[in-house]
Scaffold this motif. Structure first.
Motif, PDB file in Angstrom:
ATOM      1  N   GLY A  10       0.780  -1.226   0.000  1.00 13.83           N
ATOM      2  CA  GLY A  10       0.000   0.000   0.000  1.00 13.83           C
ATOM      3  C   GLY A  10       0.813   1.278   0.000  1.00 13.83           C
ATOM      4  N   ALA A  11       0.104   2.366  -0.178  1.00 16.20           N
ATOM      5  CA  ALA A  11       0.702   3.700  -0.243  1.00 16.20           C
ATOM      6  C   ALA A  11       1.516   4.002   1.012  1.00 16.20           C
ATOM      7  CB  ALA A  11      -0.384   4.753  -0.421  1.00 16.20           C
ATOM      8  N   ALA A  12       2.713   4.485   0.805  1.00 17.59           N
ATOM      9  CA  ALA A  12       3.626   4.930   1.865  1.00 17.59           C
ATOM     10  C   ALA A  12       3.940   3.854   2.907  1.00 17.59           C
ATOM     11  CB  ALA A  12       3.079   6.181   2.540  1.00 17.59           C
ATOM     12  N   SER A  13       3.781   2.588   2.555  1.00 21.48           N
ATOM     13  CA  SER A  13       4.020   1.498   3.506  1.00 21.48           C
ATOM     14  C   SER A  13       5.416   1.529   4.116  1.00 21.48           C
ATOM     15  CB  SER A  13       3.810   0.142   2.832  1.00 21.48           C
ATOM     16  OG  SER A  13       2.468  -0.034   2.496  1.00 21.48           O
ATOM     17  N   THR A  28       6.330 -13.686  -3.797  1.00 21.60           N
ATOM     18  CA  THR A  28       4.937 -13.300  -3.597  1.00 21.60           C
ATOM     19  C   THR A  28       4.199 -13.182  -4.925  1.00 21.60           C
ATOM     20  OG1 THR A  28       5.232 -10.898  -3.756  1.00 21.60           O
ATOM     21  CG2 THR A  28       5.677 -11.925  -1.594  1.00 21.60           C
ATOM     22  N   ASN A  29       2.934 -12.853  -4.838  1.00 19.59           N
ATOM     23  CA  ASN A  29       2.110 -12.601  -6.021  1.00 19.59           C
ATOM     24  C   ASN A  29       1.834 -11.111  -6.163  1.00 19.59           C
ATOM     25  OD1 ASN A  29       1.719 -15.325  -6.906  1.00 19.59           O
ATOM     26  ND2 ASN A  29       0.398 -15.612  -5.131  1.00 19.59           N
ATOM     27  N   ALA A  30       2.760 -10.295  -5.717  1.00 18.55           N
ATOM     28  CA  ALA A  30       2.571  -8.841  -5.745  1.00 18.55           C
ATOM     29  C   ALA A  30       2.336  -8.347  -7.166  1.00 18.55           C
ATOM     30  CB  ALA A  30       3.771  -8.130  -5.132  1.00 18.55           C
ATOM     31  N   LYS A  31       1.282  -7.563  -7.319  1.00 17.17           N
ATOM     32  CA  LYS A  31       0.928  -6.995  -8.620  1.00 17.17           C
ATOM     33  C   LYS A  31       1.003  -5.479  -8.611  1.00 17.17           C
ATOM     34  CE  LYS A  31      -2.195 -10.682  -9.923  1.00 17.17           C
ATOM     35  NZ  LYS A  31      -2.677 -11.581  -8.965  1.00 17.17           N
ATOM     36  N   TYR A  32       0.985  -4.872  -7.430  1.00 14.49           N
ATOM     37  CA  TYR A  32       0.870  -3.419  -7.339  1.00 14.49           C
ATOM     38  C   TYR A  32       1.702  -2.867  -6.176  1.00 14.49           C
ATOM     39  CZ  TYR A  32      -1.268   1.159  -6.627  1.00 14.49           C
ATOM     40  OH  TYR A  32      -1.474   2.504  -6.475  1.00 14.49           O
ATOM     41  N   LEU A  33       2.381  -1.760  -6.441  1.00 14.40           N
ATOM     42  CA  LEU A  33       3.062  -0.987  -5.398  1.00 14.40           C
ATOM     43  C   LEU A  33       2.390   0.374  -5.345  1.00 14.40           C
ATOM     44  CD1 LEU A  33       6.820  -1.756  -6.152  1.00 14.40           C
ATOM     45  CD2 LEU A  33       5.320  -2.868  -4.497  1.00 14.40           C
ATOM     46  N   GLY A  34       1.902   0.748  -4.175  1.00 13.22           N
ATOM     47  CA  GLY A  34       1.161   1.988  -4.016  1.00 13.22           C
ATOM     48  C   GLY A  34       2.032   3.239  -4.023  1.00 13.22           C
ATOM     49  N   GLN A  39       9.388   5.493  -1.054  1.00 13.52           N
ATOM     50  CA  GLN A  39       9.975   6.829  -1.220  1.00 13.52           C
ATOM     51  C   GLN A  39      10.904   7.170  -0.062  1.00 13.52           C
ATOM     52  OE1 GLN A  39       7.246  10.107  -0.931  1.00 13.52           O
ATOM     53  NE2 GLN A  39       8.683  11.521  -1.838  1.00 13.52           N
ATOM     54  N   ASN A  40      12.042   7.741  -0.409  1.00 12.91           N
ATOM     55  CA  ASN A  40      13.051   8.182   0.564  1.00 12.91           C
ATOM     56  C   ASN A  40      13.609   7.052   1.430  1.00 12.91           C
ATOM     57  OD1 ASN A  40      13.365  11.004   0.029  1.00 12.91           O
ATOM     58  ND2 ASN A  40      11.287  11.264   0.806  1.00 12.91           N
ATOM     59  N   PHE A  56       1.976   0.461 -10.735  1.00  8.76           N
ATOM     60  CA  PHE A  56       2.697   1.274  -9.767  1.00  8.76           C
ATOM     61  C   PHE A  56       1.950   2.567  -9.490  1.00  8.76           C
ATOM     62  CE2 PHE A  56       5.463  -0.860 -12.771  1.00  8.76           C
ATOM     63  CZ  PHE A  56       6.179  -1.699 -11.935  1.00  8.76           C
ATOM     64  N   GLY A  57       1.997   2.995  -8.253  1.00  3.62           N
ATOM     65  CA  GLY A  57       1.493   4.312  -7.913  1.00  3.62           C
ATOM     66  C   GLY A  57       2.563   5.347  -8.226  1.00  3.62           C
ATOM     67  N   ALA A  58       2.338   6.549  -7.762  1.00  2.00           N
ATOM     68  CA  ALA A  58       3.271   7.652  -8.015  1.00  2.00           C
ATOM     69  C   ALA A  58       4.463   7.605  -7.058  1.00  2.00           C
ATOM     70  CB  ALA A  58       2.543   8.983  -7.850  1.00  2.00           C
ATOM     71  N   ASN A  59       5.619   7.953  -7.572  1.00  2.00           N
ATOM     72  CA  ASN A  59       6.828   8.154  -6.761  1.00  2.00           C
ATOM     73  C   ASN A  59       7.197   6.975  -5.866  1.00  2.00           C
ATOM     74  OD1 ASN A  59       7.093  10.857  -7.732  1.00  2.00           O
ATOM     75  ND2 ASN A  59       5.467  11.447  -6.328  1.00  2.00           N
ATOM     76  N   VAL A  60       6.983   5.769  -6.327  1.00  2.00           N
ATOM     77  CA  VAL A  60       7.251   4.570  -5.525  1.00  2.00           C
ATOM     78  C   VAL A  60       8.705   4.510  -5.070  1.00  2.00           C
ATOM     79  CG1 VAL A  60       7.314   2.047  -5.560  1.00  2.00           C
ATOM     80  CG2 VAL A  60       5.383   3.260  -6.580  1.00  2.00           C
ATOM     81  N   PHE A  61       9.648   4.818  -5.957  1.00  2.00           N
ATOM     82  CA  PHE A  61      11.074   4.697  -5.639  1.00  2.00           C
ATOM     83  C   PHE A  61      11.798   6.040  -5.570  1.00  2.00           C
ATOM     84  CE2 PHE A  61       9.843   0.809  -7.952  1.00  2.00           C
ATOM     85  CZ  PHE A  61      10.100  -0.123  -6.955  1.00  2.00           C
TER      86      PHE A  61
END
Length: 88
Positions: A10-13, A28-34, A39-40, A56-61
């Motif tokens: 999820g977002a900002a996890s 894992t079966n991960a399909k999405y990074l929030g 970030q940071n 992917f969500g915004a600014n993941v990395f």
């Protein structure tokens, strides 16, 4: 350790987890990074990702400068993941 049934982070996890050095979600079966998921994470230097990861969500990395070479834009999530897959 992440469970095999994991389908998203999820977002900002893990955003601003400055001590985080390694992440392995390969099994894992991960399909999405929030948004802002990693970030940071300035100490993150290794990440293993599954082929199932496609969205992917915004600014993941963003600002994960130890994770990818300087010639890859950390705002370009697809480029970062392509690089990570190439070194696994």
């Amino acid at each position: 350790m992440f469970p095999k049934l994991l389908t998203s982070i999820g977002a900002a996890s893990f955003g601003v987890c400055s001590s985080l050095e390694k992440v392995n979600i390969l099994h894992t079966n991960a399909k999405y990074l929030g948004d802002y998921a990693f970030q940071n994470c300035t100490s993150l230097r290794e990440m293993k990702v599954p082929d199932s990861l496609q969205k992917f969500g915004a600014n993941v990395f963003y600002e994960c400068s130890n994770l990818v070479p300087s010639d890859i834009n950390t705002l370009d999530n697809k480029a970062v993941v392509a690089y990570l897959r190439s070194i696994q």
